[in-house]
Design an enzyme around this catalytic site. Structure first.
Site, PDB file in Angstrom:
ATOM      1  N   ASP A 142       0.852  -1.184   0.000  1.00  0.00           N
ATOM      2  CA  ASP A 142       0.000   0.000   0.000  1.00  0.00           C
ATOM      3  C   ASP A 142       0.889   1.236   0.000  1.00  0.00           C
ATOM      4  O   ASP A 142       1.511   1.546   1.011  1.00  0.00           O
ATOM      5  CB  ASP A 142      -0.915   0.029   1.244  1.00  0.00           C
ATOM      6  CG  ASP A 142      -1.992  -1.056   1.204  1.00  0.00           C
ATOM      7  OD1 ASP A 142      -1.762  -2.091   0.566  1.00  0.00           O
ATOM      8  OD2 ASP A 142      -3.043  -0.861   1.832  1.00  0.00           O
ATOM      9  N   LYS A 205      -6.942   3.263  -3.429  1.00  0.00           N
ATOM     10  CA  LYS A 205      -7.382   3.247  -2.033  1.00  0.00           C
ATOM     11  C   LYS A 205      -7.575   4.685  -1.587  1.00  0.00           C
ATOM     12  O   LYS A 205      -6.802   5.563  -1.948  1.00  0.00           O
ATOM     13  CB  LYS A 205      -6.304   2.531  -1.211  1.00  0.00           C
ATOM     14  CG  LYS A 205      -6.471   2.578   0.298  1.00  0.00           C
ATOM     15  CD  LYS A 205      -5.396   1.706   0.978  1.00  0.00           C
ATOM     16  CE  LYS A 205      -5.343   1.941   2.471  1.00  0.00           C
ATOM     17  NZ  LYS A 205      -4.257   1.187   3.137  1.00  0.00           N
ATOM     18  N   LYS A 241     -10.276   0.049  -2.613  1.00  0.00           N
ATOM     19  CA  LYS A 241     -10.219  -0.141  -1.162  1.00  0.00           C
ATOM     20  C   LYS A 241     -10.520   1.154  -0.431  1.00  0.00           C
ATOM     21  O   LYS A 241      -9.647   2.018  -0.328  1.00  0.00           O
ATOM     22  CB  LYS A 241      -8.835  -0.667  -0.755  1.00  0.00           C
ATOM     23  CG  LYS A 241      -8.649  -0.804   0.765  1.00  0.00           C
ATOM     24  CD  LYS A 241      -7.287  -1.399   1.129  1.00  0.00           C
ATOM     25  CE  LYS A 241      -7.064  -1.344   2.629  1.00  0.00           C
ATOM     26  NZ  LYS A 241      -5.722  -1.827   3.028  1.00  0.00           N
TER      27      LYS A 241
END
Lengths: 305, 317
Positions: A142, A205, A241
């Site tokens: 991430d 995300k 996400k």
């Protein structure tokens, strides 16, 4: 890679403009669906299976991470047959511990990288950070984008950085955190989404969870629509996400409705949709037990991560 | 609410020219009786209502018919308010209970009026309101005193300082007395919150007016939101939820209904709730107030504190 397969990259400065009022109105419609009984139970199990159980604190220890991994594998043993969560999300220094604790459970280890959460570090440091996490065994990375450069209009810098991190990831899937709370407008969220997807993101995300506001339904809708447009254009699926601020089951179910109605059922699994959350899991478990027993539950009877 | 009055104003022409006449009858503004959750006055999420009537057949008001989901929300509020309320200095809780009594005194006339609407005589209504005020003062005084009375220092054989103190049990669900709709209500709420608990209360089904007005008193008397949550509705529909919610630590029930009591005993066993029946208490008498009512929703915590065994100092504590 997506970027390589395209003959020409779009001009990101002319990413589609977003109608804020329209997006907020549309997002609020998703919260009006009535989901009861069997559909609710299936939804709850799906939500549990989509969670990236997260601990990203300075005070994290090996013990805390091991405990979280146990929770990931055994969400609530009093109810047999529950799915596991999708992944554990930790700092790079904790990847090895998590990997070992999870063993062959099939649960992924996601690691934040690239000087999370600010992203204020030189590129070579970010690349080393990423490579370290991958070498330790991270299945997913991430990363955060450089919001400062983005605001300064240096879209090429942001693009190149994401592409470089994608290369450093190797086999690991890359989630690109836009930190929408720092971007300011839906127009910029859309533009950042387009940049991230064209530069090679596997997931986009919303947030680090360290900045308020974190994930909201309207901002997630903007990103889902960007994914949809990208899919129509390139045929490549990108995951989504939302992270931070989703702590209640009901809200999570609203998100599933949104995903289904914007992207369709292909995205309704943890390969393509995740919730970044820490307290959501327990709320989902409480709702599952409520559905099974008919009795409202108390937090005292569920493990603290 | 309920009825529509069409107010006609007419125009007539007099010899002096155009003259406007207005009717002296004005539209009465009827109060909407709403529930009280977390310091707010929402309507029930179910959108339902019922109309209690008095003995003379007069409709009292449109009152919220609360659902289990209102109760669920109220428990969340009560749980959220618990750490703040139980963590306050006991003396401060006493101050707030006293303030509640002051606010009730200030709205005495309204409560008397509501009790009369609900079939009480004027004399009885006045007595009930006065007693309710006095009862709040009574428990305000006990807030920081019952602990001394019910704590103990225990003689033990080892070198420990061993003591026991009462602590609030947590969230208490209360089905208030059906008959004494103000005095009974105050008499069951006051000891629970005096001891540092928070509560969700179901008001009298047939006489709910005072309960909602009492919630307005609470809202203007420094009591933090969520400490007392007031629902109106049918006990027959809600009792089972009041008693089997896992996040409720104690339940109080005031009726003599033995079938309901048996059901409550069974359901409360699920999380070993404290279950208290006040089915024989006369709230007007002396036995209607006592520090033992506070103790009904307290837990006793015993602490073993190691102390150095000083030579020659002997045993004891």
């Amino acid at each position: 890679m997506a970027a390589g397969s395209l003959t020409m990259l779009p001009d990101f400065s002319i990413s589609p403009r977003i109608d804020q009022v329209g997006v907020e109105e549309r997002a609020s419609r998703f919260t009006k669906r009535s989901i009861k009984k069997e559909a609710k139970m299936n939804g709850l199990l799906l939500v549990l299976n989509m969670i990236d159980l997260t601990t990203l604190e300075g005070k994290d220890t090996d013990g805390k991470v091991k405990q979280l991994c146990y929770k990931a594998m055994h969400p609530h043993d009093a109810v047999p047959g529950l799915p596991t969560v999708a992944a554990i999300c930790v700092y790079p220094s904790m990847v090895k511990v998590a990997k070992k604790a999870l063993g062959d459970s099939g649960i992924k280890v996601a690691s934040v990288a690239t000087a999370f959460p600010s992203g204020q570090a030189p590129r070579d440091v970010k690349i080393r950070d990423t490579k370290y996490a991958v070498n330790e065994g991270a299945d997913e990375v991430d990363m955060v984008i450089s919001r400062g450069k983005f605001h300064a209009g240096e879209y090429n810098f942001v693009f190149d950085e994401i592409a470089a991190i994608k290369e450093a990831c190797g086999e690991a899937r890359l989630k690109v955190i836009l930190e929408t709370g720092e971007l300011g407008t839906f127009d910029k969220v859309r533009r950042a989404s387009d940049i991230a997807m064209h530069a090679g993101a596997d997931f986009i995300k919303t947030s680090t969870g360290k900045i308020q506001p974190a994930a909201t339904m309207p901002v997630t809708l903007v990103m889902l629509e960007a994914i949809r447009d990208f899919y129509y254009k390139t045929g490549k699926m990108i995951g989504m996400k939302p992270a931070g601020g989703i702590s209640k089951s009901k809200l999570a179910l609203h998100y599933l409705v949104m995903v289904k109605e914007v992207l369709g059922e292909d995205w309704l699994n943890n390969e393509w949709f995740r919730f970044g959350a820490s307290s959501l899991a327990n709320d989902v478990l409480m709702q599952i037990v409520k559905e099974k027993t008919g009795v409202y539950q108390a937090a005292n009877y569920f493990s603290v991560d | 609410m309920g009825k529509t009055i069409i107010n006609k104003s007419s125009l007539s022409i007099s010899e002096n020219g155009l003259e406007k006449k207005t009717s002296s009858k004005r539209l009465e503004v009827l109060k909407t009786y709403k529930i009280y959750i977390g310091g707010q006055f929402p309507r029930t999420e179910s959108g339902r209502y019922y109309i209690p009537v008095n003995a003379a057949g007069k409709k009292l008001a449109n009152v919220c018919l609360s659902s289990r989901k209102d109760f669920r929300d109220a428990v969340v509020s009560a749980r959220g308010a618990f750490s703040g309320w139980s963590g306050r200095a006991a003396f401060n809780r006493g101050q707030i209970l006293y303030r509640m009594a002051e606010m009730l005194e200030g709205r005495k006339a309204q409560f008397i009026d509501e009790l009369i609407q609900q079939d009480a005589t004027k004399a009885k209504a006045e007595k009930e309101v006065n007693l309710a005020i006095d009862r709040l003062i009574y428990y305000a005084g006990w807030c920081d005193k019952f602990q001394q009375l019910f704590s103990s220092v225990n003689p033990v054989a080892t070198s420990h300082f061993n003591f026991s103190v009462p602590e609030p049990t947590g969230v208490v669900s209360i089905i208030a007395p059906q008959d004494d709709s103000l005095l009974g209500l105050v008499s069951v709420i006051a000891p629970v919150i005096a001891g540092g608990n928070t509560c969700v209360v179901l008001a009298s089904e047939t006489k709910p007016l005072c309960a909602v007005t009492f919630a307005e008193v609470l809202n203007s008397s420094d009591l933090p939101g969520g400490v007392v949550n007031m629902l109106t509705g049918k006990p027959s529909e809600l009792v089972s939820w009041f008693v089997d919610h896992m996040d409720v630590n104690a339940t109080i029930y005031c009726e003599k209904d033995s079938i309901t009591q048996k059901m409550m005993r069974e359901k409360s066993a699920l999380n070993l709730k404290r279950l208290t029946f006040y089915d024989k208490v006369n709230w007007y008498s002396e036995e209607g107030q006592s520090p033992y009512f506070i103790m009904d929703t307290q837990e006793i915590k015993t602490t073993w504190h190691p102390v150095e065994n000083i030579a020659g100092a002997g045993g004891g504590y």
